[in-house]
Design an enzyme around this catalytic site. Structure first.
Site, mmCIF file in Angstrom:
data_model
loop_
_atom_site.group_PDB
_atom_site.id
_atom_site.type_symbol
_atom_site.label_atom_id
_atom_site.label_comp_id
_atom_site.label_asym_id
_atom_site.label_seq_id
_atom_site.Cartn_x
_atom_site.Cartn_y
_atom_site.Cartn_z
ATOM 1 C CD GLN A 89 -2.329 -1.185 2.518
ATOM 2 O OE1 GLN A 89 -2.273 -0.662 3.580
ATOM 3 N NE2 GLN A 89 -3.457 -2.312 2.663
ATOM 4 C CG HIS A 151 -2.684 -0.958 7.976
ATOM 5 N ND1 HIS A 151 -3.235 -1.326 9.001
ATOM 6 C CD2 HIS A 151 -3.362 -1.308 6.783
ATOM 7 C CE1 HIS A 151 -4.070 -2.356 8.426
ATOM 8 N NE2 HIS A 151 -4.394 -2.113 7.365
ATOM 9 C CD GLU A 244 -13.667 3.937 14.517
ATOM 10 O OE1 GLU A 244 -13.793 2.724 15.316
ATOM 11 O OE2 GLU A 244 -13.125 4.766 14.919
ATOM 12 C CE1 TYR A 254 -11.484 10.199 17.672
ATOM 13 C CE2 TYR A 254 -9.052 10.632 17.926
ATOM 14 C CZ TYR A 254 -10.288 11.407 17.630
ATOM 15 O OH TYR A 254 -10.483 12.492 17.679
ATOM 16 C CE1 TYR A 265 -9.751 -6.997 6.490
ATOM 17 C CE2 TYR A 265 -7.537 -6.964 7.684
ATOM 18 C CZ TYR A 265 -8.426 -6.276 7.089
ATOM 19 O OH TYR A 265 -8.417 -4.984 6.875
#
Length: 373
Positions: A89, A151, A244, A254, A265
């Site tokens: 990513q 991430h 979210e 959070y 997963y």
């Protein structure tokens, strides 16, 4: 420092340059609209920024910074992009202009970087000189580094005081988001020189990076400023479920992974808690996940019926979501572009009153969304 309001001046330039584009027509509950294809064949475009002269910058995750000028993609990429790694990513991620860009031509890039210690998220500051970047300087680096290509987060936004918010993901290791000695899994607030911003909540806390602004964030992929309150809003990926929307507030935890509305997963639970004292609840969440990416409040005049609505792109569900929000609650949710079949990577409010979209693909596109009249 305050954010200059120069972008509205470019609307006329964009309108002239983009006339005659190929388009597709769509209908929704409140508006009929069309998508105009402005550019295509981009390699996983990730972020879009509007330059005051009417041009646009587009990052390609594969490592190139591109320019759209006079309604066409410039063939030659901009030179001088900092050294980066394309892995999973990670790659070249967000681009955002300095609040005083019109005077100083300074911009900021977030990207993945690798050395012998592993990979991480970095932010570099640079000055745009026509077709190249000059005075490139790394001003932020999340530590420690680690392996794996997941991430990186990388979304950025400026607040009304000119401080830069930088999202860093948990790098695929969920426990890092609750480790105060680890820069992963949170939002960092810095000055344009990379120093901890004045008023950051952990300036006097031993063992915590003074750039930290929030913690417990899994992987923020959308960030924008509220047009009226000036608050920074974000959204982040959950695992299976639990995507979210949050309002970024100083010192807030959070909750990831201590609380979540998602599961692993594998199908197994991550935790049995969806709330805990001292940890924030999301303003809104999705279950199942839509894989949100990019977000913008609509503030233009082309769609008066959408004024103040929040638009969120979706990668997994291949759609654009419109949310009406009143008194801190989502009062209406509408799925748009469900027949387009495109992974929406970024959503931007344009200076011309249109919504602008990027699609995540080896042959990605830049779309302009305008009323069908």
């Amino acid at each position: 420092m305050t954010i200059t309001k120069h972008l509205a001046l470019t609307g006329g330039l964009l309108l002239i340059a983009l006339s005659g584009m190929a388009s597709q027509n769509f209908s929704s509950d409140k508006a009929d609209f069309r998508l105009e294809t402005v550019a295509e064949d981009l390699k996983h475009p990730w972020s879009l920024a509007f330059i005051p002269d009417g041009s646009m910058l587009v990052t390609e995750r594969e490592g190139q910074l591109r320019m759209i000028r006079d309604g066409a993609l410039v063939e030659e990429p901009i030179r001088g992009v900092p050294e980066l790694v394309v892995s999973g990513q990670g790659g070249l991620l967000d681009v955002i202009l300095h609040p005083d860009f019109e005077q100083n031509q300074v911009l900021f890039l977030s990207y993945a970087h690798r050395n012998s210690d592993g990979m991480t998220t970095r932010v570099a500051r640079a000055r745009l000189e026509d077709k190249r970047l000059a005075d490139v300087e790394v001003i932020f680096e999340a530590l420690p580094r680690s392996s794996g290509g997941r991430h990186f987060a990388g979304r950025m936004e400026f607040d009304q005081d000119g401080n830069l918010y930088v999202a860093v993901g948990d790098r695929g290791d969920m426990d890092r988001a609750q480790n105060d000695a680890d820069d992963a899994g949170g939002v960092h607030r810095i000055t344009t020189d990379g120093a901890p911003a004045p008023g950051n909540p952990f300036l006097d806390t031993s063992g915590v990076n003074e750039t930290f602004y929030t913690t417990g964030n899994r992987n923020i992929q959308g960030m924008t400023i509220h047009p009226e309150t000036g608050e920074i809003w974000s959204h982040e990926h959950g695992p299976r479920g639990g995507d979210e929307i949050n309002i970024i507030r100083a010192g807030t935890d959070y909750g990831w992974p201590t609380i979540t509305y998602g599961i692993d997963y594998s199908g197994l639970p991550i935790t049995d808690k969806t709330e805990k004292e001292g940890m924030a609840q999301p303003l809104h969440y999705w279950d199942p996940s839509i894989a949100p990416s990019g977000m913008a409040f609509y503030t233009g005049n082309r769609f008066p019926q959408w004024q103040g609505d929040l638009f969120v792109g979706a990668l997994k569900m291949r759609k654009l979501v419109r949310l009406s929000i009143h008194d801190g609650e989502v009062t209406e949710e509408e799925d748009l572009l469900t027949d387009l079949g495109e992974r929406i990577r970024d959503v931007r409010m344009g200076p011309d009153g249109a919504l602008w979209l990027l699609t995540d693909s080896p042959r990605g596109k830049v779309y302009r969304m305008v009323p069908d009249q």
